[in-house]
Design a protein around this motif. Structure first.
Motif, PDB file in Angstrom:
ATOM      1  N   ALA A 167      16.048  21.324  47.383  1.00  0.00           N
ATOM      2  CA  ALA A 167      15.520  22.545  46.772  1.00  0.00           C
ATOM      3  C   ALA A 167      14.054  22.369  46.395  1.00  0.00           C
ATOM      4  CB  ALA A 167      16.348  22.915  45.547  1.00  0.00           C
ATOM      5  N   VAL A 168      13.692  21.202  45.860  1.00  0.00           N
ATOM      6  CA  VAL A 168      12.291  20.930  45.536  1.00  0.00           C
ATOM      7  C   VAL A 168      11.434  21.067  46.791  1.00  0.00           C
ATOM      8  CG1 VAL A 168      10.654  19.105  44.881  1.00  0.00           C
ATOM      9  CG2 VAL A 168      12.680  19.520  43.480  1.00  0.00           C
ATOM     10  N   TYR A 198       8.059  28.570  39.305  1.00  0.00           N
ATOM     11  CA  TYR A 198       8.991  28.687  38.190  1.00  0.00           C
ATOM     12  C   TYR A 198      10.310  27.975  38.511  1.00  0.00           C
ATOM     13  CZ  TYR A 198      12.044  30.579  34.652  1.00  0.00           C
ATOM     14  OH  TYR A 198      12.949  30.689  33.627  1.00  0.00           O
ATOM     15  N   CYS A 199      10.873  28.289  39.655  1.00  0.00           N
ATOM     16  CA  CYS A 199      12.157  27.697  40.031  1.00  0.00           C
ATOM     17  C   CYS A 199      12.057  26.179  40.157  1.00  0.00           C
ATOM     18  CB  CYS A 199      12.656  28.301  41.341  1.00  0.00           C
ATOM     19  SG  CYS A 199      13.107  30.038  41.192  1.00  0.00           S
ATOM     20  N   ARG A 200      10.988  25.704  40.761  1.00  0.00           N
ATOM     21  CA  ARG A 200      10.812  24.259  40.899  1.00  0.00           C
ATOM     22  C   ARG A 200      10.583  23.607  39.541  1.00  0.00           C
ATOM     23  NH1 ARG A 200       6.012  22.028  44.654  1.00  0.00           N
ATOM     24  NH2 ARG A 200       4.838  22.666  42.824  1.00  0.00           N
ATOM     25  N   GLY A 201       9.819  24.267  38.665  1.00  0.00           N
ATOM     26  CA  GLY A 201       9.579  23.724  37.334  1.00  0.00           C
ATOM     27  C   GLY A 201      10.856  23.588  36.522  1.00  0.00           C
ATOM     28  N   VAL A 202      11.699  24.611  36.559  1.00  0.00           N
ATOM     29  CA  VAL A 202      12.970  24.539  35.838  1.00  0.00           C
ATOM     30  C   VAL A 202      13.845  23.449  36.437  1.00  0.00           C
ATOM     31  CG1 VAL A 202      15.095  25.795  35.302  1.00  0.00           C
ATOM     32  CG2 VAL A 202      12.875  26.934  35.042  1.00  0.00           C
ATOM     33  N   LEU A 203      13.866  23.369  37.748  1.00  0.00           N
ATOM     34  CA  LEU A 203      14.639  22.330  38.428  1.00  0.00           C
ATOM     35  C   LEU A 203      14.159  20.936  38.020  1.00  0.00           C
ATOM     36  CD1 LEU A 203      16.811  21.889  40.669  1.00  0.00           C
ATOM     37  CD2 LEU A 203      14.941  21.936  42.306  1.00  0.00           C
ATOM     38  N   TYR A 204      12.848  20.761  37.948  1.00  0.00           N
ATOM     39  CA  TYR A 204      12.296  19.457  37.557  1.00  0.00           C
ATOM     40  C   TYR A 204      12.764  19.041  36.159  1.00  0.00           C
ATOM     41  CZ  TYR A 204       9.002  18.418  41.371  1.00  0.00           C
ATOM     42  OH  TYR A 204       8.433  18.075  42.568  1.00  0.00           O
ATOM     43  N   TRP A 205      12.671  19.929  35.177  1.00  0.00           N
ATOM     44  CA  TRP A 205      13.016  19.488  33.821  1.00  0.00           C
ATOM     45  C   TRP A 205      14.518  19.444  33.600  1.00  0.00           C
ATOM     46  CZ3 TRP A 205      15.943  21.557  30.026  1.00  0.00           C
ATOM     47  CH2 TRP A 205      16.096  22.941  29.937  1.00  0.00           C
ATOM     48  N   ALA A 214       7.480  19.338  35.695  1.00  0.00           N
ATOM     49  CA  ALA A 214       7.947  20.631  35.210  1.00  0.00           C
ATOM     50  C   ALA A 214       6.838  21.341  34.441  1.00  0.00           C
ATOM     51  CB  ALA A 214       9.170  20.439  34.317  1.00  0.00           C
ATOM     52  N   ILE A 215       6.165  20.607  33.568  1.00  0.00           N
ATOM     53  CA  ILE A 215       5.079  21.190  32.777  1.00  0.00           C
ATOM     54  C   ILE A 215       3.964  21.681  33.689  1.00  0.00           C
ATOM     55  CG2 ILE A 215       3.266  20.630  31.093  1.00  0.00           C
ATOM     56  CD1 ILE A 215       5.441  18.687  29.824  1.00  0.00           C
ATOM     57  N   GLN A 216       3.628  20.908  34.709  1.00  0.00           N
ATOM     58  CA  GLN A 216       2.593  21.333  35.657  1.00  0.00           C
ATOM     59  C   GLN A 216       2.977  22.642  36.332  1.00  0.00           C
ATOM     60  OE1 GLN A 216       2.342  17.773  38.154  1.00  0.00           O
ATOM     61  NE2 GLN A 216       0.242  17.497  37.425  1.00  0.00           N
ATOM     62  N   ASP A 217       4.193  22.699  36.859  1.00  0.00           N
ATOM     63  CA  ASP A 217       4.624  23.912  37.565  1.00  0.00           C
ATOM     64  C   ASP A 217       4.694  25.116  36.633  1.00  0.00           C
ATOM     65  OD1 ASP A 217       4.768  22.799  40.078  1.00  0.00           O
ATOM     66  OD2 ASP A 217       6.950  22.655  40.109  1.00  0.00           O
ATOM     67  N   LEU A 218       5.232  24.932  35.452  1.00  0.00           N
ATOM     68  CA  LEU A 218       5.378  26.056  34.531  1.00  0.00           C
ATOM     69  C   LEU A 218       4.027  26.513  33.987  1.00  0.00           C
ATOM     70  CD1 LEU A 218       8.654  24.826  32.830  1.00  0.00           C
ATOM     71  CD2 LEU A 218       8.411  26.675  34.518  1.00  0.00           C
ATOM     72  N   ASN A 229      11.003  27.662  28.768  1.00  0.00           N
ATOM     73  CA  ASN A 229      11.296  26.508  29.624  1.00  0.00           C
ATOM     74  C   ASN A 229      10.240  25.423  29.512  1.00  0.00           C
ATOM     75  OD1 ASN A 229      13.821  26.884  31.365  1.00  0.00           O
ATOM     76  ND2 ASN A 229      12.876  28.908  31.332  1.00  0.00           N
ATOM     77  N   ARG A 230       8.982  25.815  29.457  1.00  0.00           N
ATOM     78  CA  ARG A 230       7.945  24.797  29.306  1.00  0.00           C
ATOM     79  C   ARG A 230       8.048  24.141  27.932  1.00  0.00           C
ATOM     80  NH1 ARG A 230       1.518  25.933  29.822  1.00  0.00           N
ATOM     81  NH2 ARG A 230       1.918  26.799  27.764  1.00  0.00           N
ATOM     82  N   GLY A 231       8.423  24.909  26.919  1.00  0.00           N
ATOM     83  CA  GLY A 231       8.629  24.335  25.595  1.00  0.00           C
ATOM     84  C   GLY A 231       9.701  23.253  25.608  1.00  0.00           C
ATOM     85  N   LEU A 232      10.782  23.496  26.331  1.00  0.00           N
ATOM     86  CA  LEU A 232      11.830  22.485  26.429  1.00  0.00           C
ATOM     87  C   LEU A 232      11.343  21.265  27.210  1.00  0.00           C
ATOM     88  CD1 LEU A 232      14.979  24.694  27.011  1.00  0.00           C
ATOM     89  CD2 LEU A 232      14.181  23.632  24.890  1.00  0.00           C
ATOM     90  N   ALA A 233      10.567  21.496  28.257  1.00  0.00           N
ATOM     91  CA  ALA A 233      10.019  20.370  29.023  1.00  0.00           C
ATOM     92  C   ALA A 233       9.080  19.543  28.138  1.00  0.00           C
ATOM     93  CB  ALA A 233       9.301  20.863  30.272  1.00  0.00           C
ATOM     94  N   TYR A 234       8.236  20.227  27.354  1.00  0.00           N
ATOM     95  CA  TYR A 234       7.359  19.504  26.425  1.00  0.00           C
ATOM     96  C   TYR A 234       8.191  18.703  25.423  1.00  0.00           C
ATOM     97  CZ  TYR A 234       2.770  21.553  27.553  1.00  0.00           C
ATOM     98  OH  TYR A 234       1.570  21.895  28.143  1.00  0.00           O
TER      99      TYR A 234
END
Length: 124
Positions: A6-7, A25-32, A41-45, A61-66
């Motif tokens: 998927a990535v 967005y989808c890749r960022g969520v998948l990453y984290w 994830a942070i980069q993508d988001l 989502n970025r908040g959770l990744a952070y």
């Protein structure tokens, strides 16, 4: 194996349509969430917010990744931003729970201006 496939698919989509926020967005969520690569994830988001600043769920989502990347100040800022612009009651409540957890972590205190600061910053 499926997550990495998927990535690769989302990466191809970003190459074909670099101005389209959805694959980032989808890749960022998948990453984290699935892969545990919070940095990516942070980069993508962040890219999603550059392309579509009104996309509220990206802040959540970025908040959770952070948070998972051990960057609580950035996590708090994004989760607070989500609370300011988000509309989904379920995710707003989830953001509130995340904020409460972050604010009660050991080592954090309320600074003179009311903001959350690391305990060693209060004594400086």
């Amino acid at each position: 194996k499926e997550y990495w496939a998927a990535v690769e698919d989302y990466t191809r989509a970003t190459v074909l349509a670099p101005g389209y926020a959805e694959p980032y967005y989808c890749r960022g969520v998948l990453y984290w969430r699935e892969i545990g690569n919070y940095y990516r994830a942070i980069q993508d988001l962040t890219r999603v917010l550059e392309l579509d600043p009104g996309r509220a769920e990206t802040y959540f989502n970025r908040g959770l990744a952070y948070k998972l990347h051990n960057q609580p100040e950035q996590a708090i800022a994004d989760l607070e931003q989500y609370q300011a612009v988000g509309r989904d009651r379920y995710w707003l409540e989830a953001a509130g729970r995340q904020l409460a957890e972050l604010r009660n972590e050991p080592g954090w205190e309320t600074g003179a201006g009311g903001g959350r600061v690391m305990r060693d910053e209060v004594s400086q």
